[in-house]
Design a protein around this motif. Structure first.
Motif, PDB file in Angstrom:
ATOM      1  N   GLN A  10      25.324  11.982  27.607  1.00  0.00           N
ATOM      2  CA  GLN A  10      26.639  12.566  27.349  1.00  0.00           C
ATOM      3  C   GLN A  10      26.508  14.034  26.957  1.00  0.00           C
ATOM      4  OE1 GLN A  10      29.350  10.636  27.798  1.00  0.00           O
ATOM      5  NE2 GLN A  10      30.886  12.184  27.269  1.00  0.00           N
ATOM      6  N   PHE A  11      25.493  14.336  26.189  1.00  0.00           N
ATOM      7  CA  PHE A  11      25.230  15.708  25.732  1.00  0.00           C
ATOM      8  C   PHE A  11      25.034  16.640  26.923  1.00  0.00           C
ATOM      9  CE2 PHE A  11      21.800  18.797  24.617  1.00  0.00           C
ATOM     10  CZ  PHE A  11      22.502  19.585  23.716  1.00  0.00           C
ATOM     11  N   VAL A  12      24.158  16.251  27.853  1.00  0.00           N
ATOM     12  CA  VAL A  12      23.873  17.091  29.023  1.00  0.00           C
ATOM     13  C   VAL A  12      25.099  17.177  29.932  1.00  0.00           C
ATOM     14  CG1 VAL A  12      22.462  17.333  31.106  1.00  0.00           C
ATOM     15  CG2 VAL A  12      21.389  16.672  28.944  1.00  0.00           C
ATOM     16  N   MET A  13      25.762  16.058  30.145  1.00  0.00           N
ATOM     17  CA  MET A  13      26.956  16.048  30.997  1.00  0.00           C
ATOM     18  C   MET A  13      27.981  17.075  30.517  1.00  0.00           C
ATOM     19  SD  MET A  13      29.808  13.064  31.533  1.00  0.00           S
ATOM     20  CE  MET A  13      30.755  13.694  30.130  1.00  0.00           C
ATOM     21  N   TYR A  69       5.891   7.118  31.449  1.00  0.00           N
ATOM     22  CA  TYR A  69       6.847   7.858  30.635  1.00  0.00           C
ATOM     23  C   TYR A  69       8.169   7.089  30.603  1.00  0.00           C
ATOM     24  CZ  TYR A  69      10.142  11.488  29.215  1.00  0.00           C
ATOM     25  OH  TYR A  69      11.121  12.198  28.571  1.00  0.00           O
ATOM     26  N   ILE A  70       8.689   6.851  29.404  1.00  0.00           N
ATOM     27  CA  ILE A  70       9.957   6.149  29.233  1.00  0.00           C
ATOM     28  C   ILE A  70      11.022   7.169  28.846  1.00  0.00           C
ATOM     29  CG2 ILE A  70      11.175   4.278  28.079  1.00  0.00           C
ATOM     30  CD1 ILE A  70       8.778   3.354  29.711  1.00  0.00           C
ATOM     31  N   PRO A  71      11.937   7.497  29.771  1.00  0.00           N
ATOM     32  CA  PRO A  71      12.942   8.526  29.476  1.00  0.00           C
ATOM     33  C   PRO A  71      13.912   8.103  28.378  1.00  0.00           C
ATOM     34  CG  PRO A  71      12.782   8.094  31.849  1.00  0.00           C
ATOM     35  CD  PRO A  71      12.051   6.986  31.149  1.00  0.00           C
ATOM     36  N   LYS A  72      14.451   9.106  27.690  1.00  0.00           N
ATOM     37  CA  LYS A  72      15.516   8.851  26.728  1.00  0.00           C
ATOM     38  C   LYS A  72      16.869   8.741  27.430  1.00  0.00           C
ATOM     39  CE  LYS A  72      13.192   8.555  23.012  1.00  0.00           C
ATOM     40  NZ  LYS A  72      13.127   7.243  22.313  1.00  0.00           N
ATOM     41  N   SER A  73      16.988   9.372  28.592  1.00  0.00           N
ATOM     42  CA  SER A  73      18.195   9.208  29.404  1.00  0.00           C
ATOM     43  C   SER A  73      18.231   7.769  29.889  1.00  0.00           C
ATOM     44  CB  SER A  73      18.163  10.168  30.597  1.00  0.00           C
ATOM     45  OG  SER A  73      19.160   9.816  31.550  1.00  0.00           O
ATOM     46  N   ILE A  74      19.286   7.053  29.538  1.00  0.00           N
ATOM     47  CA  ILE A  74      19.355   5.630  29.886  1.00  0.00           C
ATOM     48  C   ILE A  74      20.356   5.350  31.000  1.00  0.00           C
ATOM     49  CG2 ILE A  74      18.639   4.876  27.589  1.00  0.00           C
ATOM     50  CD1 ILE A  74      21.590   4.337  26.951  1.00  0.00           C
ATOM     51  N   VAL A  75      21.050   6.380  31.466  1.00  0.00           N
ATOM     52  CA  VAL A  75      22.072   6.190  32.500  1.00  0.00           C
ATOM     53  C   VAL A  75      21.526   6.519  33.881  1.00  0.00           C
ATOM     54  CG1 VAL A  75      24.329   6.918  33.324  1.00  0.00           C
ATOM     55  CG2 VAL A  75      23.947   6.631  30.872  1.00  0.00           C
ATOM     56  N   CYS A  76      20.828   7.635  34.005  1.00  0.00           N
ATOM     57  CA  CYS A  76      20.343   8.083  35.313  1.00  0.00           C
ATOM     58  C   CYS A  76      19.078   7.325  35.721  1.00  0.00           C
ATOM     59  CB  CYS A  76      20.083   9.582  35.284  1.00  0.00           C
ATOM     60  SG  CYS A  76      21.567  10.559  34.914  1.00  0.00           S
ATOM     61  N   ASN A 135      31.822  13.535  34.797  1.00  0.00           N
ATOM     62  CA  ASN A 135      31.430  12.165  34.475  1.00  0.00           C
ATOM     63  C   ASN A 135      29.926  11.983  34.665  1.00  0.00           C
ATOM     64  OD1 ASN A 135      31.010  11.368  37.395  1.00  0.00           O
ATOM     65  ND2 ASN A 135      33.175  11.910  37.453  1.00  0.00           N
ATOM     66  N   LEU A 136      29.430  10.851  34.171  1.00  0.00           N
ATOM     67  CA  LEU A 136      27.996  10.570  34.237  1.00  0.00           C
ATOM     68  C   LEU A 136      27.527  10.258  35.659  1.00  0.00           C
ATOM     69  CD1 LEU A 136      27.614   8.421  30.997  1.00  0.00           C
ATOM     70  CD2 LEU A 136      26.762  10.744  31.357  1.00  0.00           C
ATOM     71  N   ILE A 137      28.431   9.783  36.496  1.00  0.00           N
ATOM     72  CA  ILE A 137      28.061   9.495  37.891  1.00  0.00           C
ATOM     73  C   ILE A 137      27.637  10.776  38.590  1.00  0.00           C
ATOM     74  CG2 ILE A 137      28.935   8.741  40.136  1.00  0.00           C
ATOM     75  CD1 ILE A 137      30.721   6.753  38.653  1.00  0.00           C
ATOM     76  N   ASP A 138      28.409  11.848  38.404  1.00  0.00           N
ATOM     77  CA  ASP A 138      28.063  13.129  39.021  1.00  0.00           C
ATOM     78  C   ASP A 138      26.761  13.682  38.447  1.00  0.00           C
ATOM     79  OD1 ASP A 138      30.292  13.082  40.632  1.00  0.00           O
ATOM     80  OD2 ASP A 138      31.508  14.342  39.315  1.00  0.00           O
ATOM     81  N   LEU A 139      26.572  13.499  37.156  1.00  0.00           N
ATOM     82  CA  LEU A 139      25.320  13.948  36.531  1.00  0.00           C
ATOM     83  C   LEU A 139      24.127  13.261  37.176  1.00  0.00           C
ATOM     84  CD1 LEU A 139      23.816  15.427  34.138  1.00  0.00           C
ATOM     85  CD2 LEU A 139      24.070  13.278  32.883  1.00  0.00           C
ATOM     86  N   CYS A 140      24.230  11.955  37.356  1.00  0.00           N
ATOM     87  CA  CYS A 140      23.101  11.182  37.869  1.00  0.00           C
ATOM     88  C   CYS A 140      22.914  11.332  39.377  1.00  0.00           C
ATOM     89  CB  CYS A 140      23.260   9.711  37.496  1.00  0.00           C
ATOM     90  SG  CYS A 140      23.168   9.428  35.707  1.00  0.00           S
ATOM     91  N   PHE A 183      20.610  14.600  39.012  1.00  0.00           N
ATOM     92  CA  PHE A 183      19.357  14.614  38.250  1.00  0.00           C
ATOM     93  C   PHE A 183      18.812  13.210  38.011  1.00  0.00           C
ATOM     94  CE2 PHE A 183      22.024  18.165  36.767  1.00  0.00           C
ATOM     95  CZ  PHE A 183      21.194  19.241  37.097  1.00  0.00           C
ATOM     96  N   SER A 184      17.486  13.129  37.948  1.00  0.00           N
ATOM     97  CA  SER A 184      16.829  11.888  37.514  1.00  0.00           C
ATOM     98  C   SER A 184      16.851  11.843  35.989  1.00  0.00           C
ATOM     99  CB  SER A 184      15.377  11.855  38.008  1.00  0.00           C
ATOM    100  OG  SER A 184      14.600  12.829  37.331  1.00  0.00           O
ATOM    101  N   SER A 185      16.498  10.716  35.424  1.00  0.00           N
ATOM    102  CA  SER A 185      16.494  10.600  33.961  1.00  0.00           C
ATOM    103  C   SER A 185      15.462  11.538  33.335  1.00  0.00           C
ATOM    104  CB  SER A 185      16.231   9.152  33.538  1.00  0.00           C
ATOM    105  OG  SER A 185      15.015   8.677  34.085  1.00  0.00           O
ATOM    106  N   GLU A 186      14.315  11.709  34.001  1.00  0.00           N
ATOM    107  CA  GLU A 186      13.297  12.637  33.482  1.00  0.00           C
ATOM    108  C   GLU A 186      13.828  14.067  33.444  1.00  0.00           C
ATOM    109  OE1 GLU A 186      10.939   9.189  35.198  1.00  0.00           O
ATOM    110  OE2 GLU A 186      12.759  10.282  35.701  1.00  0.00           O
ATOM    111  N   GLN A 187      14.576  14.437  34.479  1.00  0.00           N
ATOM    112  CA  GLN A 187      15.146  15.777  34.531  1.00  0.00           C
ATOM    113  C   GLN A 187      16.233  15.961  33.483  1.00  0.00           C
ATOM    114  OE1 GLN A 187      16.294  15.746  38.627  1.00  0.00           O
ATOM    115  NE2 GLN A 187      14.195  15.986  39.372  1.00  0.00           N
ATOM    116  N   VAL A 188      17.014  14.925  33.238  1.00  0.00           N
ATOM    117  CA  VAL A 188      18.038  14.986  32.185  1.00  0.00           C
ATOM    118  C   VAL A 188      17.371  15.188  30.826  1.00  0.00           C
ATOM    119  CG1 VAL A 188      19.831  13.694  30.949  1.00  0.00           C
ATOM    120  CG2 VAL A 188      19.735  13.619  33.452  1.00  0.00           C
TER     121      VAL A 188
END
Length: 205
Positions: A49-52, A11-18, A59-64, A67-72
């Protein structure tokens, strides 16, 4: 022609930061999953950015951290469907993080001024979602003790508040718990950090 012996693919997540937790998905579902998330990613102009913003992280650091990218991906899908007046069923296998996704949606509801309602098959499963809410820094307002339908006490101090208090104590030289200050809040020392936070909570809150 697709190889019929292959039943799942990466599975290739769409979340690219986490960070990804390297999951696979049924081949029969991959196309529709990717199509749906690609559309959402395009419409919201970036899932991370949407989920954050929707669940109230600074910020995105706290988001990641939470959560993992799959969870995002799953949270983005859930929020998008909710705001379209629809719903979402998360059917991941054990260990992928359905509870963490549910905690993210609860955080979203509270951030939007809504009242989240959690149903569990058994009362003891409440402790699982409570653990996830603490882990994502959303334990404010969560009941500590429940007897029947009456809530005895409500937790008002969030994990983030405690983290900030510990960091302030360290900066001011007032931190006196038996933990290595240089390791707290660092990658690879999550267990030690969590223990410190819970001890600090018990002592001061």
């Amino acid at each position: 022609v697709q190889n019929p012996s292959i039943t799942s693919q990466k599975y290739i997540p769409k979340s690219i930061v986490c960070e990804s937790i390297d999951t696979v998905a049924p081949v029969s579902m991959l196309y529709e999953m990717n199509k749906s998330l690609t559309e959402i990613d395009r419409k919201v102009r970036g899932i991370d950015q949407f989920v954050m913003e929707k669940i109230g992280y600074d910020n995105l650091i706290d988001l990641c951290r939470a959560f993992s990218s799959e969870q995002v991906d799953a949270i983005a899908n859930a929020i998008y469907q909710i705001e379209q007046g629809r719903a979402l069923i998360v059917g991941d296998q054990t260990g992928i993080g359905k509870g963490r996704v549910a905690a993210g949606v609860i955080r979203y509801a509270k951030h939007m001024g809504k009242t989240p309602i959690l149903f569990t098959v058994k009362p003891n499963l409440f402790s699982d979602i409570y653990r996830d809410l603490i882990a994502i820094g959303s334990d404010d307002g969560v009941p500590l003790f429940i007897k029947g339908k009456e809530i005895d006490r409500v937790r008002k101090v969030t994990r983030k508040f405690i983290e900030d208090s510990i960091k302030e104590d360290i900066e001011n030289g007032d931190f006196d718990l038996e933990y290595s200050e240089s390791k707290l809040f660092k990658e690879g020392y999550e267990s030690e950090t969590n223990s410190c936070i819970e001890e600090y909570r018990e002592l001061y809150f």
